[in-house]
Each structure stands twice: as C-alpha cells, then as structure tokens.
Design an enzyme around this catalytic site. Structure first.
Site, PDB file in Angstrom:
ATOM      1  N   CYS A 197       4.433  -6.393  -5.660  1.00 54.51           N
ATOM      2  CA  CYS A 197       5.626  -5.829  -6.318  1.00 54.51           C
ATOM      3  C   CYS A 197       5.786  -4.334  -6.075  1.00 54.51           C
ATOM      4  CB  CYS A 197       5.567  -6.081  -7.817  1.00 54.51           C
ATOM      5  SG  CYS A 197       5.867  -7.798  -8.222  1.00 54.51           S
TER       6      CYS A 197
HETATM    7  N1  COA Z   1      10.036 -22.716 -22.255  1.00 55.63           N
HETATM    8  C1  COA Z   1       9.555 -22.874 -23.505  1.00 55.63           C
HETATM    9  N2  COA Z   1       8.346 -22.472 -23.895  1.00 55.63           N
HETATM   10  C2  COA Z   1       7.567 -21.881 -22.989  1.00 55.63           C
HETATM   11  C3  COA Z   1       7.982 -21.681 -21.652  1.00 55.63           C
HETATM   12  C4  COA Z   1       9.268 -22.133 -21.304  1.00 55.63           C
HETATM   13  N3  COA Z   1       9.747 -21.984 -20.051  1.00 55.63           N
HETATM   14  N4  COA Z   1       7.002 -21.064 -20.978  1.00 55.63           N
HETATM   15  C5  COA Z   1       5.999 -20.877 -21.827  1.00 55.63           C
HETATM   16  N5  COA Z   1       6.329 -21.374 -23.038  1.00 55.63           N
HETATM   17  C6  COA Z   1       5.509 -21.394 -24.257  1.00 55.63           C
HETATM   18  C7  COA Z   1       4.028 -21.303 -23.947  1.00 55.63           C
HETATM   19  O1  COA Z   1       3.503 -22.556 -23.631  1.00 55.63           O
HETATM   20  C8  COA Z   1       3.487 -20.727 -25.228  1.00 55.63           C
HETATM   21  O2  COA Z   1       3.365 -21.757 -26.170  1.00 55.63           O
HETATM   22  P1  COA Z   1       2.138 -21.777 -27.206  1.00 55.63           P
HETATM   23  O3  COA Z   1       2.312 -20.540 -28.039  1.00 55.63           O
HETATM   24  O4  COA Z   1       2.340 -23.052 -27.934  1.00 55.63           O
HETATM   25  O5  COA Z   1       0.916 -21.730 -26.359  1.00 55.63           O
HETATM   26  C9  COA Z   1       4.592 -19.806 -25.707  1.00 55.63           C
HETATM   27  O6  COA Z   1       5.781 -20.257 -25.048  1.00 55.63           O
HETATM   28  C10 COA Z   1       4.336 -18.346 -25.323  1.00 55.63           C
HETATM   29  O7  COA Z   1       3.941 -18.301 -23.922  1.00 55.63           O
HETATM   30  P2  COA Z   1       3.452 -16.992 -23.214  1.00 55.63           P
HETATM   31  O8  COA Z   1       3.108 -17.300 -21.809  1.00 55.63           O
HETATM   32  O9  COA Z   1       2.420 -16.333 -24.074  1.00 55.63           O
HETATM   33  O10 COA Z   1       4.812 -16.161 -23.255  1.00 55.63           O
HETATM   34  P3  COA Z   1       5.052 -14.635 -23.132  1.00 55.63           P
HETATM   35  O11 COA Z   1       5.741 -14.182 -24.347  1.00 55.63           O
HETATM   36  O12 COA Z   1       3.837 -13.887 -22.702  1.00 55.63           O
HETATM   37  O13 COA Z   1       6.103 -14.561 -21.923  1.00 55.63           O
HETATM   38  C11 COA Z   1       6.152 -13.976 -19.576  1.00 55.63           C
HETATM   39  C12 COA Z   1       5.753 -15.016 -20.637  1.00 55.63           C
HETATM   40  C13 COA Z   1       5.708 -14.448 -18.223  1.00 55.63           C
HETATM   41  C14 COA Z   1       7.666 -13.840 -19.612  1.00 55.63           C
HETATM   42  C15 COA Z   1       5.539 -12.602 -19.932  1.00 55.63           C
HETATM   43  O14 COA Z   1       4.166 -12.756 -20.221  1.00 55.63           O
HETATM   44  C16 COA Z   1       5.671 -11.595 -18.820  1.00 55.63           C
HETATM   45  O15 COA Z   1       6.754 -11.306 -18.350  1.00 55.63           O
HETATM   46  N6  COA Z   1       4.545 -10.967 -18.440  1.00 55.63           N
HETATM   47  C17 COA Z   1       4.517  -9.929 -17.445  1.00 55.63           C
HETATM   48  C18 COA Z   1       4.722 -10.577 -16.147  1.00 55.63           C
HETATM   49  C19 COA Z   1       4.787  -9.637 -14.987  1.00 55.63           C
HETATM   50  O16 COA Z   1       5.239  -8.524 -15.059  1.00 55.63           O
HETATM   51  N7  COA Z   1       4.347 -10.137 -13.899  1.00 55.63           N
HETATM   52  C20 COA Z   1       4.430  -9.440 -12.706  1.00 55.63           C
HETATM   53  C21 COA Z   1       4.801 -10.461 -11.716  1.00 55.63           C
HETATM   54  S1  COA Z   1       4.910  -9.796 -10.176  1.00 55.63           S
END
Ligand code: COA
Length: 374
Positions: A156
């Site tokens: 990235c």
């Molecule tokens: N729809 C519904 N629920 C979902 C889901 C979806 N598409 N994806 C995950 N969930 C659920 C999970 O299973 C979890 O359920 P649980 O609490 O029962 O275990 C809950 O939602 C929270 O999941 P989590 O992964 O902890 O979500 P989050 O709030 O951390 O958001 C991201 C996920 C990926 C959006 C976030 O972590 C993020 O953006 N992180 C930084 C990523 C980044 O910058 N990456 C760089 C890439 S180059």
C-alpha cells in the site's frame, strides 16, 4: 541539488462499479449455496457454515460504499467469485500497462509535458502482473519514453515510496522528469469468498509526474518539501503467493493464504500510532507545525483509521475538506488511494499551502510526503 515538483497527476477509473448491496447479495447467494452443498457436514458439526455478509456492517466498519473493478460479472457470479480477465498475447499491451498508459497520459496533459521530456518510468504497485519484463518498461515503450523504467512493490505504500525514489533521482540529476504509475488490480488478489474482507478492495490506476522545478511549466504544481519512508516487519497483512509456489507440496491447491489476508483489528490498532508518529516527527524535523497544514491526503483503507490519524496529527477534529476521503466510492485501492485523494482535492489550495500525502499498509510500510503549493 535540484528542487523537485509534482506537476501532474492522473487517475484511471474503471467503468464498472459494485455497490455494497450488489456485493452482499452475491456473497450471500454464494454462502447459501455452500451451506446447502455441505448441509450434512454442517449438521454433523464437522464443517462451519458460511455466515452472511451485511451492508450495514461494511459501511460502519470501513466507510466503504462502493468500489470500481475491471470485471464485475465474474466477481458477482456466485459460481466464480473473482474477476475474469481474458488472456492477452505477448504482443498486446498488458492490463496493468494499459491502465498505466491511460493515467500517465492524463498526468502528462495536466503537467503540459511531452513524453520526450520524461526520462524514466517507475511502476510502483502492490502486485505486478508478471515477474518480467517489468511493466514499467512496457509503459515506457508504449509512451515512447527514452531512458529507463523499473517496477517496485511496497504494497500500500508503493506510491509514496515511488515518489521518494523519483524525487531523489531528480534531485541528484539522474533524470529530469519521472512518471510514477500505480496500476492496482486489487480485485485479483482479494478473496471475494471471505466475508471478513470481501468488501475492502477496488481497482484503479494513478500516475504522478515529478520533475525539476526549473523545467516545469504547470501552474498548479507542488514542491516536494521532504519525504520519509518507514518499514517494520509484520505478518498481519500477508499473501504467500509467489514463484516458489509449485515447488511446495499442496501449494497449487485452492489455498486461502495465496491471496490477501489480514488481521484487520491488529492492523488498525498497530498502524494508527506508527503513522501519526511518523507524520508528526517528519513535520517536526522540517520545522512545520501541524497547525500550518492545509490538507492531509491519507491512505484510503478505513474511514475510522483516517479519522483517528487526523485527530492525532492536527490535535483536533479535522474540518470538512481538510482530510478528504475517497474510499466511500473507490474502497481500498492500495497504493493509489492517497494519490486519488491528492489528485481530486488539491487544485483549490492557495500558493504556499502545505500538505502531507501519507500511505500505510503491508510490511508494515508507511510513507510521508510533505508538499507545498508553488
Ligand atoms: N458482514 C457482517 N459481519 C461481519 C463481516 C461482514 N462482511 N465481516 C466481519 N463481520 C463480523 C465478524 O465476524 C465479527 O463478528 P464477531 O464479533 O461475532 O466475531 C464482527 O463482524 C467484527 O469483525 P472485525 O473483523 O473485528 O471488524 P472490524 O471492526 O475490525 O472491521 C475491518 C474490519 C477490516 C474493516 C477493519 O479491521 C479494518 O479496516 N482494519 C484495517 C485494515 C487495513 O487498513 N488494512 C490494510 C490493507 S492494505
């Protein structure tokens, strides 16, 4: 040492886009079919069901509402769930080169430059279509540029690291002008069957023309005041696909680790402080108070991350427009994200205005570029 400016940027946006509603509908159809197919194993407790995705979660967790992609039909087909791009012959322009030529032409037009005045091409992206010959050299030939080209990959942060590499070369005299392109086909390394991440990426290509200030003619140009890059090893964003794949038993099967995967929560928590510390230290070393910044063009992965970084850097809530996000329309486009934001939201700044282009992601890698409107 020459003064270096960004004199033009360009964004190639694919024609097709996928809304969260379309994406979730396709995913949930896939999930339902999988659960029907493996109903017995799921009932016996030997297999976990695929849980449904949800539009509301996606917007709340990431801020993403839509994404552009090169091929929508394959991604949304529950029997395929990935883009389908026809193979091209070796004589045809490759997909990444074609996107790059498009974005580069826009950047050259904006800068009022002809390709005869460009000495090099850097293709900086998180994936390259093939190991060799370099995509940059193909772009160089397609645009009729003399000189040299090379590919680089810092995930990235590829674009900001590419800006530093180009700026250093121009500053020291090894090139007059350099085209730095970022063709990101993120749809091809995303696991669209994984609901934890199926919503996060999109496709795009950005281009930045950097050149010597004394040769530049563009009115709207930005001096590169200073660049700073930082890397710190982490496995929290990882893709194991590579040229050794066929040498390892079982690696040619459909394996989850051969596509993008991440520990999203850990990335969020660990990367925010690294980024804000880097920007603040970089500004302090250049004797620039955060209060003197007119704009932050941040990496576009997650709205919550950007909101936090904005508060930490500015010491207050950013005003509307001070920290423009494009991720609601483009999703995460890897290295191109901060450049899209810069390209779309920089023309209005008054001469003398200061801003920071900042990327962050896998590696971990963070790049900070302080710019001043000429
Ligand atoms: N729809 C519904 N629920 C979902 C889901 C979806 N598409 N994806 C995950 N969930 C659920 C999970 O299973 C979890 O359920 P649980 O609490 O029962 O275990 C809950 O939602 C929270 O999941 P989590 O992964 O902890 O979500 P989050 O709030 O951390 O958001 C991201 C996920 C990926 C959006 C976030 O972590 C993020 O953006 N992180 C930084 C990523 C980044 O910058 N990456 C760089 C890439 S180059």
């Amino acid at each position: 040492m020459h003064k270096v400016v960004i004199s033009g940027t360009g964004v190639f946006t694919p024609e097709q886009s996928i809304s969260n509603a379309e994406l979730v509908e396709a995913f949930n159809t896939y999930a339902t079919r999988q659960n029907e197919l493996y109903a017995d194993e799921i009932a016996a407790g030997t297999r976990a069901p695929v849980t449904m995705s949800n539009e509301e979660f996606i917007v709340r967790a990431s801020g993403i509402e839509s994404r552009y992609v090169l091929n929508k039909s394959g991604i949304l087909d529950p029997d395929i769930m990935h883009p389908v791009l026809p193979e091209r012959s070796d004589e045809d322009l490759s997909v990444m080169a074609q996107m790059a030529v498009h974005a580069a032409s826009l950047a050259l037009t904006k800068a009022g430059r002809d390709t005869s005045e460009v000495d090099a091409v850097i293709c900086a992206a998180s994936n390259h279509e093939r190991p060799y010959p370099a995509i940059a050299i193909e772009v160089q030939q397609a645009l009729g540029i003399e000189g040299f080209g090379f590919d680089m990959n810092v995930a990235c942060s590829s674009a900001t690291f590419g800006i530093q590499a180009a700026a250093d070369m121009i500053r020291s005299g090894s090139a007059r002008a350099i085209l730095m392109v970022n063709p990101e086909i993120c749809s091809a390394h995303l696991e669209w069957r994984d609901r934890d991440c199926h919503f996060i990426f999109g496709d795009v290509c950005t281009a930045v023309l950097l050149e010597r200030d004394d040769l530049a003619t563009a009115k709207d140009r930005f001096e590169i005041v200073s660049t700073r890059c930082l890397t710190r090893f982490s496995n929290n964003i990882r893709n194991n696909n590579g040229f050794l794949r066929r040498t390892r038993e079982g690696h040619m099967t459909d394996r989850r680790d051969m596509l993008f995967r991440q520990e999203g929560r850990k990335v969020f928590k660990q990367v925010v402080p690294i980024v804000s510390d880097l920007i603040l230290t970089h500004l302090a070393d250049e004797n620039i108070a955060p209060a003197h910044l007119s704009r932050l063009w941040l990496h576009q992965a997650n709205k919550g991350m950007n909101d936090l970084i904005g508060v930490k850097v500015l010491g207050r809530e950013p005003e509307p427009g001070e920290q423009p996000n494009i991720l609601q329309d483009y999703a995460n486009t890897s290295s191109a994200g901060s450049i899209i934001a810069f390209s779309k939201y920089s023309d209005d700044l008054a001469p003398g205005s200061l801003g920071v282009i900042c990327s962050f992601g896998a590696g971990y890698s963070v790049g900070s570029v302080i710019v001043r409107k000429v």
